[in-house]
Design a protein around this motif. Structure first.
Motif, PDB file in Angstrom:
ATOM      1  N   ILE A  57       1.592 -15.805   7.860  1.00 41.77           N
ATOM      2  CA  ILE A  57       1.460 -15.341   6.599  1.00 41.77           C
ATOM      3  C   ILE A  57       2.071 -14.295   6.118  1.00 41.77           C
ATOM      4  O   ILE A  57       2.980 -14.188   5.182  1.00 41.77           O
ATOM      5  CB  ILE A  57      -0.128 -15.312   6.191  1.00 41.77           C
ATOM      6  N   LEU A  58       2.002 -13.316   7.224  1.00 35.99           N
ATOM      7  CA  LEU A  58       2.879 -12.025   6.858  1.00 35.99           C
ATOM      8  C   LEU A  58       4.480 -12.197   7.039  1.00 35.99           C
ATOM      9  O   LEU A  58       5.151 -11.724   6.286  1.00 35.99           O
ATOM     10  CB  LEU A  58       2.488 -10.886   7.862  1.00 35.99           C
ATOM     11  N   GLU A  79       9.276  -6.599  -9.219  1.00 32.48           N
ATOM     12  CA  GLU A  79       8.163  -5.750  -9.328  1.00 32.48           C
ATOM     13  C   GLU A  79       7.167  -6.129  -8.496  1.00 32.48           C
ATOM     14  O   GLU A  79       6.428  -5.294  -7.844  1.00 32.48           O
ATOM     15  CB  GLU A  79       7.830  -5.428 -10.946  1.00 32.48           C
ATOM     16  N   TRP A  80       6.693  -7.472  -8.598  1.00 32.07           N
ATOM     17  CA  TRP A  80       5.684  -8.030  -7.696  1.00 32.07           C
ATOM     18  C   TRP A  80       5.740  -7.721  -6.100  1.00 32.07           C
ATOM     19  O   TRP A  80       5.013  -7.481  -5.297  1.00 32.07           O
ATOM     20  CB  TRP A  80       5.409  -9.447  -8.108  1.00 32.07           C
ATOM     21  N   ALA A  81       7.094  -8.013  -5.667  1.00 34.99           N
ATOM     22  CA  ALA A  81       7.470  -7.941  -4.266  1.00 34.99           C
ATOM     23  C   ALA A  81       7.359  -6.527  -3.729  1.00 34.99           C
ATOM     24  O   ALA A  81       6.885  -6.171  -2.719  1.00 34.99           O
ATOM     25  CB  ALA A  81       9.012  -8.428  -4.204  1.00 34.99           C
ATOM     26  N   TYR A  82       7.756  -5.436  -4.802  1.00 35.02           N
ATOM     27  CA  TYR A  82       7.627  -3.976  -4.646  1.00 35.02           C
ATOM     28  C   TYR A  82       6.174  -3.596  -4.115  1.00 35.02           C
ATOM     29  O   TYR A  82       5.719  -3.109  -3.193  1.00 35.02           O
ATOM     30  CB  TYR A  82       8.233  -3.258  -5.315  1.00 35.02           C
ATOM     31  N   PHE A  86       3.998  -2.499  -0.995  1.00 31.11           N
ATOM     32  CA  PHE A  86       3.306  -1.057  -0.784  1.00 31.11           C
ATOM     33  C   PHE A  86       2.052  -1.587  -0.064  1.00 31.11           C
ATOM     34  O   PHE A  86       1.622  -0.830   0.694  1.00 31.11           O
ATOM     35  CB  PHE A  86       3.212  -0.724  -2.149  1.00 31.11           C
ATOM     36  N   PHE A  87       1.248  -2.648  -0.569  1.00 31.29           N
ATOM     37  CA  PHE A  87       0.178  -3.271   0.163  1.00 31.29           C
ATOM     38  C   PHE A  87       0.433  -3.409   1.456  1.00 31.29           C
ATOM     39  O   PHE A  87      -0.504  -2.982   2.151  1.00 31.29           O
ATOM     40  CB  PHE A  87      -0.618  -4.305  -0.730  1.00 31.29           C
ATOM     41  N   LEU A  88       1.343  -4.120   1.997  1.00 31.34           N
ATOM     42  CA  LEU A  88       1.404  -4.553   3.267  1.00 31.34           C
ATOM     43  C   LEU A  88       1.684  -3.306   4.164  1.00 31.34           C
ATOM     44  O   LEU A  88       1.011  -3.096   5.210  1.00 31.34           O
ATOM     45  CB  LEU A  88       3.071  -5.291   3.363  1.00 31.34           C
ATOM     46  N   PHE A  89       2.455  -2.498   3.736  1.00 33.25           N
ATOM     47  CA  PHE A  89       2.845  -0.994   4.394  1.00 33.25           C
ATOM     48  C   PHE A  89       1.782  -0.015   4.565  1.00 33.25           C
ATOM     49  O   PHE A  89       1.540   0.418   5.960  1.00 33.25           O
ATOM     50  CB  PHE A  89       4.304  -0.479   3.927  1.00 33.25           C
ATOM     51  N   THR A  90       1.037   0.098   3.575  1.00 39.36           N
ATOM     52  CA  THR A  90      -0.120   1.024   3.544  1.00 39.36           C
ATOM     53  C   THR A  90      -1.151   0.347   4.451  1.00 39.36           C
ATOM     54  O   THR A  90      -2.023   0.940   4.915  1.00 39.36           O
ATOM     55  CB  THR A  90      -0.383   1.218   2.127  1.00 39.36           C
ATOM     56  N   LEU A 113       7.783   1.783   4.281  1.00 39.24           N
ATOM     57  CA  LEU A 113       7.297   2.191   2.839  1.00 39.24           C
ATOM     58  C   LEU A 113       8.199   3.265   2.282  1.00 39.24           C
ATOM     59  O   LEU A 113       8.486   3.284   0.900  1.00 39.24           O
ATOM     60  CB  LEU A 113       5.897   2.908   3.478  1.00 39.24           C
ATOM     61  N   VAL A 114       8.714   4.142   3.186  1.00 35.57           N
ATOM     62  CA  VAL A 114       9.535   5.107   2.292  1.00 35.57           C
ATOM     63  C   VAL A 114      10.998   4.415   1.875  1.00 35.57           C
ATOM     64  O   VAL A 114      11.246   4.932   0.727  1.00 35.57           O
ATOM     65  CB  VAL A 114      10.163   6.132   3.326  1.00 35.57           C
ATOM     66  N   LEU A 115      11.296   3.797   2.609  1.00 34.06           N
ATOM     67  CA  LEU A 115      12.576   2.540   1.977  1.00 34.06           C
ATOM     68  C   LEU A 115      12.038   1.961   0.932  1.00 34.06           C
ATOM     69  O   LEU A 115      12.929   1.872  -0.125  1.00 34.06           O
ATOM     70  CB  LEU A 115      13.039   1.703   3.156  1.00 34.06           C
ATOM     71  N   ALA A 116      10.891   1.285   0.821  1.00 40.42           N
ATOM     72  CA  ALA A 116      10.590   0.669  -0.224  1.00 40.42           C
ATOM     73  C   ALA A 116      10.372   1.402  -1.565  1.00 40.42           C
ATOM     74  O   ALA A 116      10.848   1.097  -2.645  1.00 40.42           O
ATOM     75  CB  ALA A 116       9.342  -0.039  -0.145  1.00 40.42           C
ATOM     76  N   ALA A 117       9.913   2.648  -1.437  1.00 45.06           N
ATOM     77  CA  ALA A 117       9.768   3.696  -2.531  1.00 45.06           C
ATOM     78  C   ALA A 117      10.993   4.153  -3.227  1.00 45.06           C
ATOM     79  O   ALA A 117      11.211   3.914  -4.342  1.00 45.06           O
ATOM     80  CB  ALA A 117       8.992   4.880  -1.939  1.00 45.06           C
ATOM     81  N   ALA A 118      12.213   4.251  -2.109  1.00 41.76           N
ATOM     82  CA  ALA A 118      13.249   4.667  -2.597  1.00 41.76           C
ATOM     83  C   ALA A 118      14.060   3.351  -3.339  1.00 41.76           C
ATOM     84  O   ALA A 118      14.510   3.710  -4.367  1.00 41.76           O
ATOM     85  CB  ALA A 118      14.261   5.245  -1.215  1.00 41.76           C
ATOM     86  N   SER A 119      13.945   2.297  -2.875  1.00 41.35           N
ATOM     87  CA  SER A 119      14.557   1.200  -3.316  1.00 41.35           C
ATOM     88  C   SER A 119      13.994   0.923  -4.840  1.00 41.35           C
ATOM     89  O   SER A 119      14.846   0.595  -5.702  1.00 41.35           O
ATOM     90  CB  SER A 119      14.246  -0.060  -2.362  1.00 41.35           C
TER      91      SER A 119
END
Length: 132
Positions: A57-58, A79-82, A86-90, A113-119
């Protein structure tokens, strides 16, 4: 500033997508065991208290998320992917902490998570929903 912003966006997005694709493929193929040189989450998923089928699943979600952030257009999908990332990494970070793992076991999820936030933060206007 616009050039720096674009560079930060693409470096973080490509790094994030690479991490998602690499780990997603490993999870879908269920590459397990320390002997196979697999990352700790593949052989340690049961130690975290999750069933092994969660890897599939993941893995599928990660591949779809990487595709969503790399494709042009579809800003709402991005937006939904980001949000999912966020939920996956946290969730990964807190799973390791709740399982009593050493703090450094959470570093891969924290890095992604940091890469996702920067992206997300530096994405161009055409990749944002409801831009005017």
């Amino acid at each position: 500033m616009a050039k720096t912003r674009r560079i930060v966006y693409w470096v973080s997005t490509i790094g994030l997508a690479s991490g998602l694709v690499g780990s997603g493929v490993q999870q879908i193929l269920r590459i397990e065991g320390k002997e196979a040189l697999a990352p700790p989450y593949a052989w340690g998923i049961a130690e975290l208290g999750y069933p092994v089928y969660i890897l599939t699943i993941l893995g599928v979600w990660k591949l779809l998320g990487a595709l969503a952030i790399l494709l042009p257009r579809y800003p709402l999908l991005k937006e939904w992917a980001y949000a999912g990332m966020f939920f996956l990494f946290t969730g990964g970070i807190f799973s390791h902490l709740a399982a009593g793992d050493a703090w450094y076991e959470s570093l891969p999820a924290l890095f992604l998570l940091v890469l996702a936030a920067a992206s997300w933060r530096f994405r161009p206007d055409d990749r944002r929903p409801l831009t005017r």
